[in-house]
Design a protein around this motif. Structure first.
Motif, PDB file in Angstrom:
ATOM      1  N   SER A 203       2.558  11.626   4.671  1.00  0.00           N
ATOM      2  CA  SER A 203       3.638  10.980   5.412  1.00  0.00           C
ATOM      3  C   SER A 203       3.091  10.218   6.626  1.00  0.00           C
ATOM      4  CB  SER A 203       4.660  12.018   5.865  1.00  0.00           C
ATOM      5  OG  SER A 203       5.219  12.692   4.758  1.00  0.00           O
ATOM      6  N   VAL A 204       2.086  10.795   7.266  1.00  0.00           N
ATOM      7  CA  VAL A 204       1.454  10.099   8.398  1.00  0.00           C
ATOM      8  C   VAL A 204       0.807   8.799   7.928  1.00  0.00           C
ATOM      9  CG1 VAL A 204      -0.417  10.229  10.097  1.00  0.00           C
ATOM     10  CG2 VAL A 204       1.118  12.190   9.757  1.00  0.00           C
ATOM     11  N   VAL A 205       0.157   8.842   6.762  1.00  0.00           N
ATOM     12  CA  VAL A 205      -0.443   7.619   6.201  1.00  0.00           C
ATOM     13  C   VAL A 205       0.642   6.585   5.931  1.00  0.00           C
ATOM     14  CG1 VAL A 205      -1.691   6.664   4.225  1.00  0.00           C
ATOM     15  CG2 VAL A 205      -2.406   8.855   5.215  1.00  0.00           C
TER      16      VAL A 205
ATOM     17  N   LEU B 176       0.818  -1.211   0.000  1.00  0.00           N
ATOM     18  CA  LEU B 176       0.000   0.000   0.000  1.00  0.00           C
ATOM     19  C   LEU B 176       0.857   1.268   0.000  1.00  0.00           C
ATOM     20  CD1 LEU B 176      -2.759  -0.987   2.583  1.00  0.00           C
ATOM     21  CD2 LEU B 176      -3.028  -0.765   0.110  1.00  0.00           C
ATOM     22  N   ASN B 177       2.082   1.154   0.501  1.00  0.00           N
ATOM     23  CA  ASN B 177       2.931   2.346   0.564  1.00  0.00           C
ATOM     24  C   ASN B 177       3.510   2.729  -0.789  1.00  0.00           C
ATOM     25  OD1 ASN B 177       2.742   3.381   3.133  1.00  0.00           O
ATOM     26  ND2 ASN B 177       4.337   2.051   3.979  1.00  0.00           N
TER      27      ASN B 177
ATOM     28  N   LEU C 131       2.289   9.457  -4.303  1.00  0.00           N
ATOM     29  CA  LEU C 131       1.586  10.705  -4.005  1.00  0.00           C
ATOM     30  C   LEU C 131       2.512  11.715  -3.336  1.00  0.00           C
ATOM     31  CD1 LEU C 131      -1.039  12.353  -3.869  1.00  0.00           C
ATOM     32  CD2 LEU C 131      -1.529  11.223  -1.681  1.00  0.00           C
ATOM     33  N   ILE C 132       3.347  11.249  -2.396  1.00  0.00           N
ATOM     34  CA  ILE C 132       4.257  12.146  -1.685  1.00  0.00           C
ATOM     35  C   ILE C 132       5.246  12.793  -2.653  1.00  0.00           C
ATOM     36  CG2 ILE C 132       6.121  12.230   0.010  1.00  0.00           C
ATOM     37  CD1 ILE C 132       4.625  10.101   1.610  1.00  0.00           C
ATOM     38  N   VAL C 133       5.832  11.981  -3.532  1.00  0.00           N
ATOM     39  CA  VAL C 133       6.788  12.520  -4.504  1.00  0.00           C
ATOM     40  C   VAL C 133       6.102  13.512  -5.439  1.00  0.00           C
ATOM     41  CG1 VAL C 133       8.268  11.923  -6.465  1.00  0.00           C
ATOM     42  CG2 VAL C 133       8.308  10.517  -4.403  1.00  0.00           C
ATOM     43  N   TYR C 134       4.890  13.192  -5.845  1.00  0.00           N
ATOM     44  CA  TYR C 134       4.128  14.080  -6.730  1.00  0.00           C
ATOM     45  C   TYR C 134       3.840  15.416  -6.050  1.00  0.00           C
ATOM     46  CZ  TYR C 134       0.137  15.889  -9.384  1.00  0.00           C
ATOM     47  OH  TYR C 134      -0.727  16.686 -10.094  1.00  0.00           O
TER      48      TYR C 134
END
Length: 497
Positions: free
Chosen positions: A432-434, A407-408, A414-417
């Protein structure tokens, strides 16, 4: 506000000044100092220093006179840097007496070698001066040094605006980064940091120089390596700097703008590599997608197949754990790329030298993420395996633990985007919390799945796995929060411009 009166007064009172070539007429005014502190690998030639002196530059910021090679020191005066870089409040408090002693020893050594050449002494370089508690501790250190020297002392701030100078300091130097907004009230002593683009750097420097003309006396500190490079590429700048010394506003001729080709974003490159690894995994083990969907949407039957030995494939789970190690490395790499300035990276390498290597801070974070993920996952697998007697084969705990980690992959995407778009940090923080919750819950869900097949001691097993896991993670957070030697450098690293 007569800064340079303080700056040059010791020469008039304690040294024989006439032979230095500094006359009464030019003791005050708007000055430029060349800094050799930030570019220690650069050693100027005699011709470069002679050219700088010819246009009116007689101040050099140094940490040691050897930085200017064999050029006669009689031609210049020094702003001496004490070498205390990026001190946090905890560092200043815990090493107060040692710092004062080291600074005084350095001053005396240089002063004895070059009597009368030190114009002012910088005892702190880029301290955490925006933090509560800086003023009293800095004042205390300054007072202990002022008792033994007779020249002005100052500190070099990393920030563009200094709201209050600690008692005991004669002045402070602000820092303005190329391309950043000039503060409404500019400091009389300003350290200019250029960028990789000459046009942007010259525009910012032009604004700084013209703003300082409002003062009767001021100093603009410029990195020496950049100064000599830019004046060699554009020789006419020497005349413009000479105009500045005469009190005239300057207008720099701007070089052609470089091609608008964006720099390579290594986060995106690494993300593509990780996705490529996932597709290769799927190509040679097509079950990975179907098993992932089964774990998520038919979890009870998935656990039953694993615990009853109907699904024993360990290679897919191990590949996912290795894959997640790369994802964790990318997570820290992207966090560092997004949240850390160049100075922030230097703060980390200064306070964690065994982990973060100077000049390779982002790469260090990437490697740390990989190693930390592998070690923590191995520890978690062993923890569940040892405490659950119904798990007979190590492949069982690997499969129970590893599959939610997939799932990560969309989360890190998404984080990189979001980081590439430079969106509001709240969105990146939430993502990041997710990421961390998925990792945290992978252990808990695996432990719960195994507990259901125990015949006895279920409550004890839950406490020894999930309970201790929660306590362990909480202890790490509490340790970081209540350990200033760890927390302060981290907060300083993400806040310094």
């Amino acid at each position: 506000m007569q800064l340079l009166i303080f700056l040059f007064l010791p020469w008039l009172l304690f040294e024989a000044v006439p032979e230095t070539g500094i006359s009464d007429e030019n003791e005050l005014g708007n000055r430029i100092a060349l800094s050799f502190v930030e570019s220690k690998s650069f050693v100027p030639t005699d011709n470069q220093l002679t050219a700088a002196q010819s246009i009116g530059i007689d101040l050099l910021e140094i940490s040691d006179p050897s930085e200017i090679g064999n050029h006669p020191a009689e031609s210049f005066y020094f702003l001496l840097d004490g070498g205390v870089r990026y001190p946090t409040i905890h560092k200043l408090q815990s090493e107060k007496s040692d710092l004062a002693g080291e600074l005084l020893e350095k001053y005396r050594n240089i002063s004895n070698r070059y009597p009368g050449k030190i114009a002012a002494f910088s005892i702190l370089r880029f301290p955490s001066d925006q933090s509560e508690g800086f003023l009293p501790i800095a004042s205390s250190i300054a007072d202990s040094i002022q008792q033994h020297i007779n020249i002005p002392i100052f500190y070099q701030s990393a920030y563009p605006f200094i709201s209050e100078i600690p008692e005991g300091f004669n002045f402070a130097s602000s820092r303005i980064l190329s391309g950043s907004e000039i503060p409404p009230i500019i400091s009389q002593v300003t350290f200019f940091t250029p960028s990789d683009y000459d046009d942007i750097s010259l525009i910012t420097l032009q604004e700084i120089l013209n703003e300082t003309l409002a003062f009767e006396d001021s100093i603009v500190i410029i990195p020496a390596a950049w100064f000599f490079e830019i004046t060699e590429r554009q020789p006419d700048l020497d005349l413009i700097f000479s105009d500045y010394f005469e009190g005239h506003e300057v207008t720099f001729p701007l070089p052609a703008k470089p091609d608008p080709f964006p720099p390579l974003n290594w986060s995106i490159v690494l993300l593509f590599v990780i996705w490529g690894g996932f597709f290769i995994h799927y190509r040679y083990q097509p079950i990975c997608l179907s098993v992932s969907l089964r774990y998520l949407f038919n979890h009870t039957f998935f656990v039953a197949d694993v615990m009853l030995g109907r699904f024993r494939n360990i290679s897919a789970g191990l590949i996912l754990i290795g894959h997640h190690a790369m994802i964790t490395g990318l997570f820290l790499f992207t966090a560092g790329q997004y949240a850390l300035s160049d100075s922030g990276k230097e703060v980390l390498s200064a306070y964690f030298p065994g982990m973060i290597f100077s000049g390779f801070e982002l790469l260090s974070l990437f490697v740390i993420g990989i190693l930390f993920s592998l070690l923590l996952n191995l520890f978690s697998l062993s923890w569940i395996y040892i405490l659950n007697k119904q798990i007979k084969n190590f492949s069982q705990v690997v499969n129970l633990y590893s599959w939610p980690l997939v799932l990560n992959l969309p989360v890190i995407t998404l984080i990189v985007y979001l980081a590439a778009l430079d969106v509001n940090h709240i969105w990146i923080l939430g993502s990041s919390v997710v990421f961390l919750l998925v990792w945290f819950m992978s252990f808990n869900t695996a432990a719960i799945a195994g507990v259901r097949y125990l015949d006895k001691y279920r409550v004890l097993n839950v406490f020894l796995t999930i309970g201790l896991h929660f306590m362990f993670m909480s202890a790490i957070i509490v340790f970081v929060i209540f350990t200033p030697a760890v927390l302060e450098p981290l907060l300083f690293a993400v806040s310094i411009p």
